[in-house]
Design a protein around this motif. Sequence first.
Motif, PDB file in Angstrom:
ATOM      1  N   ALA A  18       2.368   1.550  -3.438  1.00 27.29           N
ATOM      2  CA  ALA A  18       1.363   1.935  -4.429  1.00 27.29           C
ATOM      3  C   ALA A  18       1.053   3.429  -4.329  1.00 27.29           C
ATOM      4  CB  ALA A  18       0.096   1.107  -4.231  1.00 27.29           C
ATOM      5  N   ARG A  19       0.957   3.923  -3.101  1.00 27.76           N
ATOM      6  CA  ARG A  19       0.676   5.360  -2.935  1.00 27.76           C
ATOM      7  C   ARG A  19       1.817   6.193  -3.517  1.00 27.76           C
ATOM      8  NH1 ARG A  19      -0.807   3.696   2.413  1.00 27.76           N
ATOM      9  NH2 ARG A  19      -3.054   3.352   2.453  1.00 27.76           N
ATOM     10  N   GLN A  58       0.831  -1.204   0.000  1.00 25.97           N
ATOM     11  CA  GLN A  58       0.000   0.000   0.000  1.00 25.97           C
ATOM     12  C   GLN A  58       0.869   1.260   0.000  1.00 25.97           C
ATOM     13  OE1 GLN A  58      -2.461  -1.256   3.370  1.00 25.97           O
ATOM     14  NE2 GLN A  58      -4.269  -0.980   2.073  1.00 25.97           N
ATOM     15  N   LEU A  82       1.827   5.826  -7.404  1.00 21.24           N
ATOM     16  CA  LEU A  82       0.563   5.978  -8.120  1.00 21.24           C
ATOM     17  C   LEU A  82       0.624   6.983  -9.287  1.00 21.24           C
ATOM     18  CD1 LEU A  82      -2.347   5.109  -8.388  1.00 21.24           C
ATOM     19  CD2 LEU A  82      -2.980   6.834  -6.700  1.00 21.24           C
ATOM     20  N   PRO A  83       1.179   8.185  -9.099  1.00 18.36           N
ATOM     21  CA  PRO A  83       1.181   9.121 -10.240  1.00 18.36           C
ATOM     22  C   PRO A  83       1.901   8.540 -11.465  1.00 18.36           C
ATOM     23  CG  PRO A  83       1.720  10.274  -8.204  1.00 18.36           C
ATOM     24  CD  PRO A  83       1.722   8.811  -7.880  1.00 18.36           C
TER      25      PRO A  83
END
Lengths: 205, 87
Positions: A18-19, A15, A22-23
């Motif tokens: 992924a954060r 997580q 993400l962009p």
Amino acid sequence: MGEQMLETAERTSLQALARAELPGLYALARQLAGTSAEDLVQETLLRACRSIHRLRDPKAAPRWLRVILVNVWRDGLRKAGRDPREIPVEDEVTFSLYRTLAEEDPLPYSDTMHVDFLGAFSKRDVQLVLGRLPDLYRVPLVLRYIEGFSTTDIAQLLELPPGTVYSTLHRGRQRFERALWDYAEESGLLDDHDRGDRPGERGTS
Amino acid sequence: MTHPIGCREAVERLWGYLDGELDGTAHGAMEAHLAYCLRCCGELAFAREIRDVLRTRGAGDLPGGPLERLHAFIDRLDTATDTGATT
């Protein structure tokens, strides 16, 4: 209990990864899948969740996620009966933007015409030009020059021989150059430039 | 020892040279050609500019809505995988 704790820790780290990524992931997904980009990122993260236990080197994680994303995209195309590797019969383009500019001289008052020509393209212009290319050519260009994958990496990702990727990149660059020239002519980009509009600030997306 | 190459061959290898993907012999032949050919030096400089255009202007600004939804999706990733849900 130990196994469950490990799974929880892996998920938490995924997580966080992924954060952070993400962009970049979403930007790549938009290049590959357009309006289906959000679905592609979701499917990528679900697949990453299932295989994070195989990730040994945390430094490789950003690239690992991108590889999964390209694999998910490629698998989706195949399921839909579209193969990104299909090469159309008519694909020979011989075009040199450098020489075309030297011959056509579209900016007669410029001492640095080649650089000024490219400077007239905003981000939005460049993205529209890229969007005109078929997947076959656009995808390797994106993977090579925006995402930084090597030709060998792209060959593995797209399951193609390296020589095919090399020649596809060659054709893709020529098509991109041709598309830049056509776009400039069709859109009046150079007329704006001659009138003194500031390049790079036209219609940002 | 490298064999001399002409402009046609040099232009074909230009991007391979720029991307550092030529083998030693081909790289040496390009260096030898570029040492005297101003036109190919110009093409090389322009290819470098095009590569920069792709790198710096090829990716668009990202809309906020989908990113927010994806952040919410990431928050729920543990439950999504627990239930085996797929999209």
